[in-house]
Design a protein around this motif. Sequence first.
Motif, PDB file in Angstrom:
ATOM      1  N   ARG A   1     -25.391 -17.971   7.208  1.00  0.00           N
ATOM      2  CA  ARG A   1     -24.324 -18.270   6.246  1.00  0.00           C
ATOM      3  C   ARG A   1     -23.973 -19.758   6.302  1.00  0.00           C
ATOM      4  O   ARG A   1     -23.788 -20.398   5.259  1.00  0.00           O
ATOM      5  CB  ARG A   1     -23.105 -17.414   6.570  1.00  0.00           C
ATOM      6  CG  ARG A   1     -21.887 -17.667   5.702  1.00  0.00           C
ATOM      7  CD  ARG A   1     -20.898 -16.559   5.938  1.00  0.00           C
ATOM      8  NE  ARG A   1     -19.606 -16.756   5.317  1.00  0.00           N
ATOM      9  CZ  ARG A   1     -18.747 -15.767   5.069  1.00  0.00           C
ATOM     10  NH1 ARG A   1     -19.076 -14.531   5.383  1.00  0.00           N
ATOM     11  NH2 ARG A   1     -17.588 -16.005   4.513  1.00  0.00           N
ATOM     12  N   LYS A   2     -23.910 -20.299   7.495  1.00  0.00           N
ATOM     13  CA  LYS A   2     -23.600 -21.723   7.654  1.00  0.00           C
ATOM     14  C   LYS A   2     -24.679 -22.580   6.992  1.00  0.00           C
ATOM     15  O   LYS A   2     -24.385 -23.592   6.347  1.00  0.00           O
ATOM     16  CB  LYS A   2     -23.484 -22.059   9.141  1.00  0.00           C
ATOM     17  CG  LYS A   2     -23.045 -23.476   9.422  1.00  0.00           C
ATOM     18  CD  LYS A   2     -22.863 -23.702  10.922  1.00  0.00           C
ATOM     19  CE  LYS A   2     -22.413 -25.133  11.211  1.00  0.00           C
ATOM     20  NZ  LYS A   2     -22.242 -25.353  12.678  1.00  0.00           N
TER      21      LYS A   2
ATOM     22  N   VAL B   1     -24.121 -22.506   3.219  1.00  0.00           N
ATOM     23  CA  VAL B   1     -23.014 -23.389   2.840  1.00  0.00           C
ATOM     24  C   VAL B   1     -23.492 -24.835   2.816  1.00  0.00           C
ATOM     25  O   VAL B   1     -23.168 -25.606   1.896  1.00  0.00           O
ATOM     26  CB  VAL B   1     -21.826 -23.201   3.800  1.00  0.00           C
ATOM     27  CG1 VAL B   1     -20.751 -24.249   3.523  1.00  0.00           C
ATOM     28  CG2 VAL B   1     -21.242 -21.796   3.672  1.00  0.00           C
TER      29      VAL B   1
ATOM     30  N   ALA C   1     -13.667 -13.712   0.252  1.00  0.00           N
ATOM     31  CA  ALA C   1     -13.566 -14.803   1.221  1.00  0.00           C
ATOM     32  C   ALA C   1     -14.847 -15.630   1.266  1.00  0.00           C
ATOM     33  O   ALA C   1     -14.806 -16.856   1.457  1.00  0.00           O
ATOM     34  CB  ALA C   1     -13.252 -14.240   2.608  1.00  0.00           C
ATOM     35  N   PHE C   2     -15.987 -14.961   1.101  1.00  0.00           N
ATOM     36  CA  PHE C   2     -17.267 -15.677   1.053  1.00  0.00           C
ATOM     37  C   PHE C   2     -17.293 -16.639  -0.127  1.00  0.00           C
ATOM     38  O   PHE C   2     -17.673 -17.812  -0.001  1.00  0.00           O
ATOM     39  CB  PHE C   2     -18.404 -14.663   0.956  1.00  0.00           C
ATOM     40  CG  PHE C   2     -19.763 -15.270   0.790  1.00  0.00           C
ATOM     41  CD1 PHE C   2     -20.444 -15.793   1.874  1.00  0.00           C
ATOM     42  CD2 PHE C   2     -20.364 -15.313  -0.459  1.00  0.00           C
ATOM     43  CE1 PHE C   2     -21.713 -16.361   1.716  1.00  0.00           C
ATOM     44  CE2 PHE C   2     -21.625 -15.865  -0.618  1.00  0.00           C
ATOM     45  CZ  PHE C   2     -22.308 -16.391   0.468  1.00  0.00           C
TER      46      PHE C   2
ATOM     47  N   GLU D   1     -15.062 -19.626   0.522  1.00  0.00           N
ATOM     48  CA  GLU D   1     -15.667 -20.602   1.427  1.00  0.00           C
ATOM     49  C   GLU D   1     -16.659 -21.494   0.692  1.00  0.00           C
ATOM     50  O   GLU D   1     -16.637 -22.723   0.832  1.00  0.00           O
ATOM     51  CB  GLU D   1     -16.358 -19.878   2.584  1.00  0.00           C
ATOM     52  CG  GLU D   1     -17.030 -20.809   3.578  1.00  0.00           C
ATOM     53  CD  GLU D   1     -17.729 -20.055   4.701  1.00  0.00           C
ATOM     54  OE1 GLU D   1     -18.215 -20.731   5.637  1.00  0.00           O
ATOM     55  OE2 GLU D   1     -17.814 -18.813   4.638  1.00  0.00           O
TER      56      GLU D   1
ATOM     57  N   GLY E   1     -14.851 -23.764  -1.883  1.00  0.00           N
ATOM     58  CA  GLY E   1     -14.117 -24.830  -1.205  1.00  0.00           C
ATOM     59  C   GLY E   1     -15.032 -25.966  -0.785  1.00  0.00           C
ATOM     60  O   GLY E   1     -14.694 -27.155  -0.932  1.00  0.00           O
ATOM     61  N   THR E   2     -16.202 -25.623  -0.272  1.00  0.00           N
ATOM     62  CA  THR E   2     -17.177 -26.637   0.128  1.00  0.00           C
ATOM     63  C   THR E   2     -17.663 -27.437  -1.065  1.00  0.00           C
ATOM     64  O   THR E   2     -17.760 -28.671  -1.017  1.00  0.00           O
ATOM     65  CB  THR E   2     -18.373 -25.970   0.829  1.00  0.00           C
ATOM     66  OG1 THR E   2     -17.925 -25.371   2.048  1.00  0.00           O
ATOM     67  CG2 THR E   2     -19.472 -26.972   1.139  1.00  0.00           C
TER      68      THR E   2
END
Length: 363
Positions: free
Chosen positions: A167-168, A171, A208-209, A212, A215-216
């Motif tokens: 996931r990181k 992103v 929430a995913f 995230e 937001g990035t």
Amino acid sequence: MSTRRSMLRLPLLGLPLGLSVSRPALAAPPRLTLRGPDIIDPSGQPIILRGWNWGHWEQILPQDAAENVAQGANVVRIPLRWWGKYRTKNVDSRDDAATATAGIAPANLQRLDEAIRSASSAKLWIVLFIDSDCGQNGTQPDGRRYCDPSDQYGNNGHNFWTDPPMRKKFVAIWRFVANRYKDTPYLGMFEPLPELNPPGVSPAEIKAFYAELMGTIREVAPGVPFLIGGRHYQTKAMDEVYDPAWKDVVYTGNLFLHAKARGTDEASLADYRERVKQLVDFRSRHQVPVFVQQIGVRSRDDPDRRGVKEMMQAMVANRIGFTWWTYRGAGNPNEFSVVYPQGKEWVVKRDWMDAISSTFKQR
């Protein structure tokens, strides 16, 4: 039509991959904005976006953008596919060794550059999405082994919820992609991840995913609206990801017509009408824009085109924007695409092309 590809020079994106130079700050190009249930063009007027998916982007040809504009389209949806088992060779763009490009294979990134440059030059609004069949859920029967070769993740699949490091990475990929294209003219919307359907994950965790990722992206490419949908992009699931605080979000749901090979029947049309109603009711209830990022029916399932005609009538009557799945596609006339390969030539399904493109300029 010739099938020969020509390499498009990218003055907009012309640096070698992984390199950058200092340059004077430029004014951001005009963007789409949102006002209540409307998408607003840079002149301040409501715009209804209608066009095609370039869904099989390995098949994109240099002439496609000009052809789409001549047909009346004003939008195109373009994918980057990362971490998934795709039927065509070299479509999966995951390359962990490509650190300069955040884990995206440089050759695939160059092809994406070409597609975006072509669409932008033709003044087609671009919906850019990153697709990940593994990341969405990792449990598709034909992809489970690809996503989880060591069988570590079990029934919940190997995806962005069961594997936080992956996931990181995703992103970080979006940060790279958003930064790369943030100054592109006619960049219309970012679509963070389509059709996500992770097993055992609550609607709140899906929301929430998205939060995230968005937001990035906002940090590096402010002012570009987003396109998101509920679980599996079902129209009935849109409320699961609705947030009144998000003023830069357009909501979506798939509108494929689930017809039968024997022909479009009343039951399949009734189901389609119900999903259109869900989309329209959601727009009215929350006063937010909606857009159908994938609408389509297999040609073999709608031989008399009764279905596609009703589908297009519904889009016009309800003032809904869409991108048809897909422009070029599978090597036979029976699938979703309106242009298909036959030997070395491309064949246009003219009746289908006309039925769909006739709606592009209708308001």
